[in-house]
Design an enzyme around this catalytic site. Structure first.
Site, mmCIF file in Angstrom:
data_model
loop_
_atom_site.group_PDB
_atom_site.id
_atom_site.type_symbol
_atom_site.label_atom_id
_atom_site.label_comp_id
_atom_site.label_asym_id
_atom_site.label_seq_id
_atom_site.Cartn_x
_atom_site.Cartn_y
_atom_site.Cartn_z
ATOM 1 N N ASP A 1 -11.787 54.599 43.889
ATOM 2 C CA ASP A 1 -12.598 55.692 43.960
ATOM 3 C C ASP A 1 -13.860 55.570 43.411
ATOM 4 O O ASP A 1 -13.901 54.803 42.042
ATOM 5 C CB ASP A 1 -11.946 56.639 42.852
ATOM 6 C CG ASP A 1 -12.671 58.037 42.826
ATOM 7 O OD1 ASP A 1 -13.727 58.143 43.566
ATOM 8 O OD2 ASP A 1 -12.050 59.177 42.017
ATOM 9 N N GLU B 1 -11.671 56.387 47.831
ATOM 10 C CA GLU B 1 -11.979 57.632 47.686
ATOM 11 C C GLU B 1 -13.673 57.526 47.480
ATOM 12 O O GLU B 1 -13.989 57.004 46.707
ATOM 13 C CB GLU B 1 -11.116 58.138 46.423
ATOM 14 C CG GLU B 1 -11.546 59.605 46.040
ATOM 15 C CD GLU B 1 -10.588 60.365 45.047
ATOM 16 O OE1 GLU B 1 -9.268 60.089 45.285
ATOM 17 O OE2 GLU B 1 -11.258 60.796 44.133
ATOM 18 N N LYS C 1 -8.467 69.293 44.928
ATOM 19 C CA LYS C 1 -8.428 69.914 43.192
ATOM 20 C C LYS C 1 -8.831 71.454 43.320
ATOM 21 O O LYS C 1 -9.730 71.864 43.829
ATOM 22 C CB LYS C 1 -9.754 69.310 42.646
ATOM 23 C CG LYS C 1 -9.352 67.567 42.369
ATOM 24 C CD LYS C 1 -10.555 66.817 41.820
ATOM 25 C CE LYS C 1 -10.510 65.333 41.471
ATOM 26 N NZ LYS C 1 -11.618 64.858 40.809
ATOM 27 N N LYS D 1 -11.220 52.923 39.353
ATOM 28 C CA LYS D 1 -12.500 53.315 39.530
ATOM 29 C C LYS D 1 -13.458 52.128 39.685
ATOM 30 O O LYS D 1 -13.272 51.147 39.044
ATOM 31 C CB LYS D 1 -13.153 54.214 38.166
ATOM 32 C CG LYS D 1 -12.376 55.442 37.784
ATOM 33 C CD LYS D 1 -12.693 56.388 38.737
ATOM 34 C CE LYS D 1 -12.388 57.886 38.456
ATOM 35 N NZ LYS D 1 -12.848 58.880 39.340
ATOM 36 N N SER E 1 -5.004 57.382 37.334
ATOM 37 C CA SER E 1 -6.448 56.911 37.689
ATOM 38 C C SER E 1 -7.049 56.195 36.574
ATOM 39 O O SER E 1 -7.040 56.491 35.479
ATOM 40 C CB SER E 1 -7.318 58.307 37.773
ATOM 41 O OG SER E 1 -8.860 58.037 37.949
ATOM 42 N N GLY F 1 -6.806 65.162 39.860
ATOM 43 C CA GLY F 1 -6.939 65.960 38.560
ATOM 44 C C GLY F 1 -8.295 65.708 37.827
ATOM 45 O O GLY F 1 -9.279 65.106 38.632
ATOM 46 N N ASP G 1 -13.264 63.372 47.988
ATOM 47 C CA ASP G 1 -13.124 64.444 46.951
ATOM 48 C C ASP G 1 -14.332 65.211 46.860
ATOM 49 O O ASP G 1 -14.364 66.354 47.232
ATOM 50 C CB ASP G 1 -12.823 63.386 45.536
ATOM 51 C CG ASP G 1 -12.819 64.075 44.262
ATOM 52 O OD1 ASP G 1 -13.165 65.158 43.998
ATOM 53 O OD2 ASP G 1 -12.689 63.431 43.345
ATOM 54 N N LYS H 1 -4.973 54.164 40.899
ATOM 55 C CA LYS H 1 -6.260 54.586 41.591
ATOM 56 C C LYS H 1 -7.477 53.949 40.681
ATOM 57 O O LYS H 1 -7.460 54.231 39.351
ATOM 58 C CB LYS H 1 -6.318 55.714 41.754
ATOM 59 C CG LYS H 1 -7.975 56.117 42.574
ATOM 60 C CD LYS H 1 -8.036 57.742 42.625
ATOM 61 C CE LYS H 1 -8.857 58.389 41.593
ATOM 62 N NZ LYS H 1 -8.906 59.933 42.050
HETATM 63 O O1 OSB Z 1 -13.275 61.532 40.710
HETATM 64 O O2 OSB Z 1 -11.104 62.093 40.943
HETATM 65 C C1 OSB Z 1 -12.191 62.018 40.188
HETATM 66 C C2 OSB Z 1 -11.452 62.666 36.387
HETATM 67 C C3 OSB Z 1 -12.522 63.476 36.043
HETATM 68 C C4 OSB Z 1 -13.390 63.651 37.170
HETATM 69 C C5 OSB Z 1 -13.432 63.213 38.375
HETATM 70 C C6 OSB Z 1 -12.149 62.307 38.740
HETATM 71 C C7 OSB Z 1 -11.175 62.159 37.714
HETATM 72 C C8 OSB Z 1 -10.116 61.206 37.917
HETATM 73 C C9 OSB Z 1 -8.992 61.537 36.932
HETATM 74 O O3 OSB Z 1 -10.048 60.421 38.611
HETATM 75 C C10 OSB Z 1 -7.646 62.045 37.417
HETATM 76 C C11 OSB Z 1 -6.651 62.486 36.314
HETATM 77 O O4 OSB Z 1 -7.182 63.643 35.860
HETATM 78 O O5 OSB Z 1 -6.000 61.759 35.913
HETATM 79 MG MG MG Z 2 -12.260 61.093 42.890
#
Ligand code: OSB
Ligand code: MG
Length: 365
Positions: free
Chosen positions: A188, A211, A260, A163, A135, A288, A236, A161
């Site tokens: 995401d 996402e 999650k 952001k 991510s 995660g 999510d 992925k």
């Molecule tokens: O939106 O998936 C999410 C991390 C913290 C809070 C929300 C998200 C995330 C990640 C990181 O996308 C995923 C990871 O732990 O590598």
């Molecule tokens: Mg997410």
């Protein structure tokens, strides 16, 4: 199973690089760890709540309150024939999914150690390795993003992925398609787009999924977005209970679910959600929350189930931390992590690193 003492350990681990999303910027990973003790066996768990309620309503402080005043007292000093029996003592608590999931993880670790069985096996997992992606946080500019993508691609990641936000969508997608040579891409938005952005969300080129584009608590608008012919919709934040998953399926609001354990309220429920999602024909993966080795081990065990169909958001320890508080997860050939086979979580906690990163701790008896 009998638990006589629970230790709550509030830790802060510096992240190797700040992780920025539409809703938070994190330079460190703060977590509430739990160590449950009984019958000479201990088990570790992790609460994934952050210091601020920007991703979900819980925080480290609310989780500590709920654990201390409701969840831990429900299990202390009682005997249980299974983890599920222990969970039933606090199933009356509404919400507080992250606090519950943290205690549940510690109970599973305890149970695995007591029965000399790996968590993966206890949950019904069969994979020896799990497919993972990375991510990628928001970047300051395109050059910075390109450099980050090149580094992760060089590390061996094969699913990315990104952001995104309404102000950072086309630029990162174009850069990623250029740098990553056809590797599967997902985005995401952490709930920052609105239905007015529908046409922009129909991005050009292949996308594994989009996402949480719309509001964190919405299902109906996501269903409308899906009907509009947008790329596959993954949810999510919007799926934080069993009933929300059922509602989303009934409304045809998603193609993919990011499961999650922390957000949904624990591993047992996460396993059931994965099964339900597969029955409904959805794509599935384990998400995660920048966990320490403890939470990551739980996520990897969950991802070892056959009901997980897409690469999970679980990267190697080195993607997050210089030093973690437990055994490191290493990226293997093919963008995979090994599933631990030792009893319980299958990792060892490094007491030296743990005490170095501890902000506060207390015992509940
Ligand atoms: O939106 O998936 C999410 C991390 C913290 C809070 C929300 C998200 C995330 C990640 C990181 O996308 C995923 C990871 O732990 O590598
Ligand atoms: Mg997410």
């Amino acid at each position: 199973m009998r638990i006589d003492r629970v230790e709550l350990v509030h830790v802060s681990l510096p992240l190797r690089g700040a992780f920025r999303s539409a809703i938070a910027a994190k330079a460190e990973c703060q977590s509430l760890l739990l160590r449950v003790n009984g019958e000479g066996i201990s088990g570790w768990g992790e609460v994934v709540a952050d210091t601020k309620p920007s991703y979900a309503p819980e925080t480290v402080v609310t989780a500590r309150h709920v654990l201390k005043d409701f969840l831990v007292p429900a299990v202390l000093g009682k005997s249980f024939a299974s983890v599920d029996e222990a969970l039933a003592t606090f199933s009356w608590v509404r919400g507080h999914a992250m606090a519950k999931a943290g205690l549940e993880l510690a109970l599973w670790d305890w149970w695995g150690r007591a029965t000399k069985t790996s968590l993966s096996k206890l949950l019904g997992g069969t994979k020896a390795q799990v497919d993972v992606g990375v991510s990628v946080g928001l970047a300051g500019d395109e050059a910075e993003l390109r450099a980050t993508l090149e580094r992760f691609h060089g590390d061996g990641y094969r699913r990315f992925k990104l952001k995104v936000t309404p102000g950072w969508l086309e630029v990162p997608l174009r850069a990623a398609r250029d740098v990553l040579q056809g590797a599967p891409l997902a985005i995401d938005a952490n709930g920052t787009f609105t239905p007015e952005h529908t046409e922009r969300l129909k991005v050009s080129g292949p996308l594994q999924f989009l996402e949480q584009p719309l509001a964190w608590d919405d299902l109906v608008m996501h269903a409308a977005l899906k009907r509009s012919g947008a790329p596959p919709v993954a949810l999510d934040e919007s799926i934080s209970t069993w009933a929300q998953l059922e509602s989303a399926i009934a409304l045809d609001a998603l193609d993919v679910v990011n499961v999650k354990p922390g957000r949904i309220g624990g591993l047992s429920l996460a396993v059931r959600c994965l099964t339900r999602a597969r029955e409904a024909g959805l794509g599935t993966f384990v998400g995660g929350m920048l966990e320490t080795a403890i939470g990551r081990a739980g996520n990897v065990a969950l991802a070892s189930l056959q009901s997980v169909t897409l690469p999970s958001d679980l990267s190697a320890t080195a993607r997050y931390f210089e030093t973690d508080i437990g055994s490191a997860f290493v990226l293997r050939e093919g963008s995979r992590l090994d599933v631990p086979t030792a009893p319980g979580l299958g990792i060892e906690v490094d007491e030296g690193a743990l005490s170095r990163f501890t902000l506060a701790s207390e015992f509940l008896t």
